[in-house]
Structure formats: C-alpha cells, structure tokens
Design an enzyme around this catalytic site. Structure first.
Site, PDB file in Angstrom:
ATOM      1  N   SER A 204       2.065  -3.672  11.003  1.00 60.17           N
ATOM      2  CA  SER A 204       0.631  -3.951  10.853  1.00 60.17           C
ATOM      3  C   SER A 204       0.032  -4.155  12.246  1.00 60.17           C
ATOM      4  O   SER A 204       0.746  -4.562  13.177  1.00 60.17           O
ATOM      5  CB  SER A 204       0.442  -5.231  10.028  1.00 60.17           C
ATOM      6  OG  SER A 204      -0.881  -5.712  10.138  1.00 60.17           O
TER       7      SER A 204
ATOM      8  N   TYR B 262       1.523 -14.155   7.814  1.00 63.41           N
ATOM      9  CA  TYR B 262       1.587 -12.684   7.797  1.00 63.41           C
ATOM     10  C   TYR B 262       1.844 -12.152   9.209  1.00 63.41           C
ATOM     11  O   TYR B 262       2.708 -11.296   9.420  1.00 63.41           O
ATOM     12  CB  TYR B 262       0.279 -12.127   7.212  1.00 63.41           C
ATOM     13  CG  TYR B 262       0.274 -10.628   7.019  1.00 63.41           C
ATOM     14  CD1 TYR B 262       0.903 -10.039   5.930  1.00 63.41           C
ATOM     15  CD2 TYR B 262      -0.368  -9.789   7.936  1.00 63.41           C
ATOM     16  CE1 TYR B 262       0.901  -8.662   5.749  1.00 63.41           C
ATOM     17  CE2 TYR B 262      -0.382  -8.418   7.763  1.00 63.41           C
ATOM     18  CZ  TYR B 262       0.247  -7.847   6.671  1.00 63.41           C
ATOM     19  OH  TYR B 262       0.233  -6.476   6.513  1.00 63.41           O
TER      20      TYR B 262
HETATM   21  N1  LIG Z   1      -3.232  -2.619   2.991  1.00 66.37           N
HETATM   22  C1  LIG Z   1      -3.392  -2.973   4.268  1.00 66.37           C
HETATM   23  O1  LIG Z   1      -4.523  -3.286   4.719  1.00 66.37           O
HETATM   24  C2  LIG Z   1      -2.205  -2.958   5.206  1.00 66.37           C
HETATM   25  C3  LIG Z   1      -2.453  -2.957   6.590  1.00 66.37           C
HETATM   26  C4  LIG Z   1      -1.374  -2.968   7.454  1.00 66.37           C
HETATM   27  C5  LIG Z   1      -0.088  -2.976   6.960  1.00 66.37           C
HETATM   28  N2  LIG Z   1       0.130  -2.978   5.617  1.00 66.37           N
HETATM   29  C6  LIG Z   1       1.514  -3.023   5.153  1.00 66.37           C
HETATM   30  O2  LIG Z   1       1.783  -1.876   4.360  1.00 66.37           O
HETATM   31  C7  LIG Z   1       2.833  -2.177   3.436  1.00 66.37           C
HETATM   32  C8  LIG Z   1       2.422  -1.680   2.053  1.00 66.37           C
HETATM   33  O3  LIG Z   1       1.326  -2.452   1.611  1.00 66.37           O
HETATM   34  P1  LIG Z   1       0.190  -1.868   0.643  1.00 66.37           P
HETATM   35  O4  LIG Z   1      -1.083  -1.998   1.359  1.00 66.37           O
HETATM   36  O5  LIG Z   1       0.597  -0.557   0.090  1.00 66.37           O
HETATM   37  O6  LIG Z   1       0.204  -3.011  -0.473  1.00 66.37           O
HETATM   38  P2  LIG Z   1       0.404  -2.921  -2.057  1.00 66.37           P
HETATM   39  O7  LIG Z   1      -0.371  -1.803  -2.623  1.00 66.37           O
HETATM   40  O8  LIG Z   1       0.149  -4.297  -2.549  1.00 66.37           O
HETATM   41  O9  LIG Z   1       1.963  -2.594  -2.202  1.00 66.37           O
HETATM   42  C9  LIG Z   1       2.948  -3.524  -1.839  1.00 66.37           C
HETATM   43  C10 LIG Z   1       4.278  -2.997  -2.338  1.00 66.37           C
HETATM   44  O10 LIG Z   1       5.321  -3.898  -1.939  1.00 66.37           O
HETATM   45  C11 LIG Z   1       6.128  -4.149  -3.095  1.00 66.37           C
HETATM   46  N3  LIG Z   1       6.757  -5.453  -2.990  1.00 66.37           N
HETATM   47  C12 LIG Z   1       6.204  -6.615  -2.570  1.00 66.37           C
HETATM   48  N4  LIG Z   1       7.101  -7.604  -2.665  1.00 66.37           N
HETATM   49  C13 LIG Z   1       8.241  -7.045  -3.161  1.00 66.37           C
HETATM   50  C14 LIG Z   1       9.520  -7.556  -3.499  1.00 66.37           C
HETATM   51  N5  LIG Z   1       9.818  -8.860  -3.361  1.00 66.37           N
HETATM   52  N6  LIG Z   1      10.448  -6.708  -3.979  1.00 66.37           N
HETATM   53  C15 LIG Z   1      10.164  -5.407  -4.143  1.00 66.37           C
HETATM   54  N7  LIG Z   1       8.972  -4.849  -3.853  1.00 66.37           N
HETATM   55  C16 LIG Z   1       8.025  -5.678  -3.361  1.00 66.37           C
HETATM   56  C17 LIG Z   1       5.156  -4.081  -4.251  1.00 66.37           C
HETATM   57  O11 LIG Z   1       5.873  -3.908  -5.466  1.00 66.37           O
HETATM   58  P3  LIG Z   1       5.223  -4.245  -6.907  1.00 66.37           P
HETATM   59  O12 LIG Z   1       3.748  -3.961  -6.807  1.00 66.37           O
HETATM   60  O13 LIG Z   1       5.930  -3.305  -7.835  1.00 66.37           O
HETATM   61  O14 LIG Z   1       5.497  -5.675  -7.162  1.00 66.37           O
HETATM   62  C18 LIG Z   1       4.343  -2.867  -3.865  1.00 66.37           C
HETATM   63  O15 LIG Z   1       5.032  -1.692  -4.192  1.00 66.37           O
HETATM   64  C19 LIG Z   1       3.065  -3.686   3.520  1.00 66.37           C
HETATM   65  O16 LIG Z   1       4.200  -3.928   4.316  1.00 66.37           O
HETATM   66  C20 LIG Z   1       1.823  -4.187   4.235  1.00 66.37           C
HETATM   67  O17 LIG Z   1       2.069  -5.373   4.962  1.00 66.37           O
HETATM   68  C21 LIG Z   1      -0.898  -2.954   4.725  1.00 66.37           C
END
Ligand SMILES: NC(=O)c1ccc[n+]([C@@H]2O[C@H](COP(=O)([O-])OP(=O)(O)OC[C@H]3O[C@@H](n4cnc5c(N)ncnc54)[C@H](OP(=O)(O)O)[C@@H]3O)[C@@H](O)[C@H]2O)c1
Length: 262
Positions: free
Chosen positions: A138, A151
C-alpha cells in the site's frame, strides 16, 4: 512472462485479488484461488477461462489450519509456481480507541499470516526453478498516515518483508515484486475512508489498474518495487528519503483527518 504455471492468489474473493486472478488467467496461467467467502470464489472460478483450471479454497489464512488447507490444495494442483498475496484488511481508526484484538487482527491478516503462508509455500515455489512472489502492499507502507497506525505498521512490515526476501533469494530463482496501490475502489474502504479521500481530493483507482501493474511487474521478469498513482508515488518515495517534509505536510491535514475518524 514465463511459461504457464499455477499461480496462487489470496484475497481472490476481494476486489483487487479478483481482478488480478482474472488478469493472470487471461495470460494462460492456472489458478488456485484463496479467500474466506466460498460463494464469491466459486463465482470467480466460473468466470475464468477453462485454461485456468481453477481450484478454490475457502479458508481463514490467519489460522494454521486455513493455511495448511491452501498448501495442500497447491500440492494437489501440481505445485505453485507463483504466489500473489492480496489478502488483507483495512483499518481507519483513532489509535487510542483501538483494543488489542483489533491491532492483532490487522497485523495478523496483513503481515504475519502472509509471511507464514509464503514460508509454507516456499518449497513449492523454489522447486519450480523460476517463480514469482507478488506482495500487495500500500502507499501507506511507505507513507504512514494518521488514523492508519495499525494498517501502516502492517504494510511497512510487508514492504520490509518483500525487500528482505528479494535479497535473500536473489540467486534461487524467486522474483519478489512489491506492488503498492494507492486508494482503490473496493469494499476494503469504509464510508469514512471514502469521504476522507473525497475531502482530500485523493484519486481512487479501479482494481483493474492494480491488476495491470501486477502483469507489468511479472512481464518485466525481475523483482522490484512499484508505487502506483501520481502524486502518491512521489510522496511515498519522499517519505522514505525526507520524512520530516511529510510530517509537516500531514500536520496541515490533521484537523481534516480527525473530522473523518469514526
Ligand atoms: N482498496 C484499497 O484502497 C487498497 C489500497 C492499497 C492496498 N490495498 C491492499 O490490497 C489488498 C486487497 O484489498 P482489496 O482492496 O481487494 O480489499 P477487499 O475487497 O476487502 O478484499 C480483501 C480480501 O482479503 C481476504 N482476506 C482478508 N482477511 C483474510 C483472512 N484472514 N483469511 C483469508 N482471506 C482474507 C478477503 O477474503 P473474504 O472477503 O473472503 O473474507 C478478501 O478476499 C489488501 O492487502 C489491501 O491492504 C487496498
């Protein structure tokens, strides 16, 4: 990109992981999809081309059993040749109001479980001879932000993990890529985060933008670090080189950030 292999994508039931899985499948790779929500994983698997031969595993990667189930599925699929760690949780909260369990949950999901899963899959990745490890970090992993203490700490840790592994395995056929997205339109961001981003004029990317950055990193054929978005990539590097300048800039935004804290 190298020949068709089996890629494991964690967080595949989420926005960014789902988009990455679709992009990697479109390149002809096979996929093992991981997440907790089996319904979403099954729906994603049904959309992928037959060449992806998708297997999905619904398990909690914060538990040893959950990680073991995924490792077994990868073994059964013939071994992992790539691992994309996209599972993670967000956390926008006043640090003084967080309890121990919440801090633990954020650091475990974003850092500890990712390290533990990576270690468990290393024998398969190294046996492949030419594997890729992609960690989704991130902007806040190099630019720590008020209201994101847990975070930011977890994502700084992940950045350090990527850097150390790239150097430790430089002569072992493992390419380590660290992709640091800025705000991205997914369910990870709460209404309060979206309102703060609007108020600060922060742009939000689609998950497809992150997926394309992953493909570009894989195509480059060498490990590295990639900060996404302008001006976020400038501030991320500035924070690493001259943190006092960023202290000053964010001090001017503190009142606005506090107004949005839940
Ligand atoms: N969205 C943003 O603004 C942003 C910005 C920078 C970086 N990121 C990073 O990108 C990555 C993906 O995030 P996203 O935005 O796609 O969020 P998201 O749509 O909420 O997806 C998060 C994913 O992580 C899985 N997950 C969370 N805890 C878990 C656990 N204990 N065991 C197994 N799976 C788990 C969730 O599974 P379930 O839903 O099936 O529970 C889901 O598939 C993350 O690392 C986040 O920090 C996001």
């Amino acid at each position: 990109m190298k020949n068709a292999r089996t890629f494991v994508v964690t967080g595949a039931s989420g926005g960014i992981g789902g988009a990455i899985a679709e992009a990697v499948a479109a390149r002809g790779h096979r996929l093992v999809l991981a997440g907790r929500d089996g319904t979403r994983l099954a729906a994603l698997a049904s959309r992928l081309p037959a060449s992806a031969d998708p297997v999905w595993v619904a398990s909690d990667l914060a538990t040893a059993d959950g990680r073991a189930a995924l490792v077994t599925a990868c073994t059964d699929a013939g071994g992992a040749g790539g691992l994309i760690n996209a599972a993670g949780v967000g956390c926008f909260a006043a640090f003084e109001r967080m309890d121990d369990d919440r801090i633990d949950a954020v650091v475990t999901a974003n850092l500890t479980a990712t390290m533990q899963l990576t270690r468990a899959l290393l024998p398969q990745l190294l046996a492949c001879g030419s594997a890729d490890l992609v960690n989704i970090g991130s902007t806040f992993g190099s630019l720590a932000f008020p209201g994101h203490a847990a975070y930011s700490a977890s994502k700084f840790g992940l950045y350090g993990f990527s850097e150390a592994l790239r150097r430790e395995f430089a002569d072992r056929g493992l390419c380590v890529h660290h992709i640091a997205p800025r705000a991205t339109d997914t369910a990870l961001n709460s209404a309060a985060v979206n309102a703060l981003n609007d108020a600060m004029g922060n742009h939000s990317d689609t998950p497809a933008v992150v997926a394309q950055a992953v493909l570009a990193a894989l195509d480059a054929g060498r490990g590295g670090r990639h900060f996404l978005g302008w001006p976020e990539k400038l501030f991320a590097r500035l924070n690493l080189a001259c943190p006092a300048l960023v202290d000053k800039a964010l001090a001017g935004k503190l009142a606005l950030i506090r107004r949005h804290l839940p």
